[in-house]
Enzyme design. Structure first.
Site, PDB file in Angstrom:
ATOM      1  N   ARG A  60      37.493 -11.222  17.470  1.00 62.30           N
ATOM      2  CA  ARG A  60      36.677 -11.236  18.528  1.00 62.30           C
ATOM      3  C   ARG A  60      35.323 -10.415  18.563  1.00 62.30           C
ATOM      4  NH1 ARG A  60      41.946 -11.058  19.952  1.00 62.30           N
ATOM      5  NH2 ARG A  60      42.976 -13.148  20.805  1.00 62.30           N
ATOM      6  N   LYS A  75      41.631  -7.187  23.615  1.00 60.68           N
ATOM      7  CA  LYS A  75      42.139  -8.475  24.402  1.00 60.68           C
ATOM      8  C   LYS A  75      43.953  -8.387  24.570  1.00 60.68           C
ATOM      9  CE  LYS A  75      42.519 -13.389  25.336  1.00 60.68           C
ATOM     10  NZ  LYS A  75      42.056 -14.602  25.042  1.00 60.68           N
ATOM     11  N   HIS A  95      31.786 -15.988  21.399  1.00 59.80           N
ATOM     12  CA  HIS A  95      33.098 -16.649  20.676  1.00 59.80           C
ATOM     13  C   HIS A  95      32.790 -17.572  19.648  1.00 59.80           C
ATOM     14  CE1 HIS A  95      37.279 -15.659  21.007  1.00 59.80           C
ATOM     15  NE2 HIS A  95      37.476 -16.855  21.040  1.00 59.80           N
ATOM     16  N   ARG A 102      33.800 -16.228  15.882  1.00 64.02           N
ATOM     17  CA  ARG A 102      35.335 -16.368  15.491  1.00 64.02           C
ATOM     18  C   ARG A 102      35.654 -17.719  15.195  1.00 64.02           C
ATOM     19  NH1 ARG A 102      40.197 -13.273  16.590  1.00 64.02           N
ATOM     20  NH2 ARG A 102      41.634 -14.561  17.790  1.00 64.02           N
ATOM     21  N   HIS A 121      47.185 -16.195  17.592  1.00 61.43           N
ATOM     22  CA  HIS A 121      47.597 -16.773  18.674  1.00 61.43           C
ATOM     23  C   HIS A 121      48.662 -16.929  19.173  1.00 61.43           C
ATOM     24  CE1 HIS A 121      43.325 -19.172  17.805  1.00 61.43           C
ATOM     25  NE2 HIS A 121      43.143 -18.025  18.662  1.00 61.43           N
ATOM     26  N   TYR A 169      40.514 -24.313  18.163  1.00 61.46           N
ATOM     27  CA  TYR A 169      39.452 -23.711  17.324  1.00 61.46           C
ATOM     28  C   TYR A 169      39.032 -24.650  16.155  1.00 61.46           C
ATOM     29  CZ  TYR A 169      39.810 -19.104  19.170  1.00 61.46           C
ATOM     30  OH  TYR A 169      39.773 -17.960  20.038  1.00 61.46           O
TER      31      TYR A 169
END
Length: 185
Positions: A38, A65, A133, A136, A160, A169
């Site tokens: 990230r 995060k 983002h 990533r 994840h 993604y």
């Protein structure tokens, strides 16, 4: 609205060329699309975290995060971008790599990166919704499309909590699902 990955590899290459005379921005882009991290985790890296590393060496960090430990490995593109950037600045090992120009020793913001990514995409005529983002997501998408990395491996790398997040993604759309129905067995 969610940001998208850069799906066309020619746009990735065009952005790299665009940034070739801006070593800091080039490193930010290269690190973003080559690490799967990230942006908020990239921005807190300091010069001392990566100075002198060789290709294949790893950098450990704690994700902002999630609080989980993570790593990235210096590949040849990252190594070259680091070397070029460090050759262009006065090195103070305690400075952030992506130091803000606002005087104090703090990194640029995720918002600033979002604006940069939007500008870069626009400058190479890459249409879509892009932001910080995107870097990533681009790593993830290109790993799947260029190298055939399974979504399970990508999910583990990205840490994840749910496979559905990873599937978003990598851009699995209805047309791809329907295309496999044409396969004969």
């Amino acid at each position: 609205m969610q940001v998208q990955p850069i799906t066309d590899l020619k746009h990735v290459k065009s952005i790299k060329r665009l940034l070739s005379d801006r070593p800091r921005d080039h490193l930010l882009f290269v690190l973003g699309v080559n690490s799967g991290l990230r942006v908020q985790d990239i921005l807190v890296l300091k010069i001392k975290d990566v100075i002198g590393l060789k290709v294949g060496e790893r950098v450990s960090l704690k994700e902002k995060k999630t609080g989980k430990d993570n790593v990235f490995i210096v590949n040849s593109d990252i190594h070259k971008a680091i070397s070029e950037y460090f050759a262009s600045i006065d090195l103070d090992e305690n400075n952030f790599i992506f130091k803000s120009r606002k005087g104090k020793n703090s990194p640029i913001t995720t918002y600033a990166v979002t604006q940069m990514v939007k500008r870069w995409a626009n400058e190479v005529s890459c249409k879509g919704n892009y932001g910080a983002h995107t870097l990533r997501k681009t790593w993830c998408y290109q790993q799947r499309m260029q190298y055939g990395v399974s979504w399970e491996v990508l999910s583990k790398r990205l840490q994840h909590s749910s496979p559905s997040i990873t599937r978003r993604y990598i851009g699995v759309g209805p047309e791809e699902v329907e295309a496999v129905l044409l396969n004969s067995i």
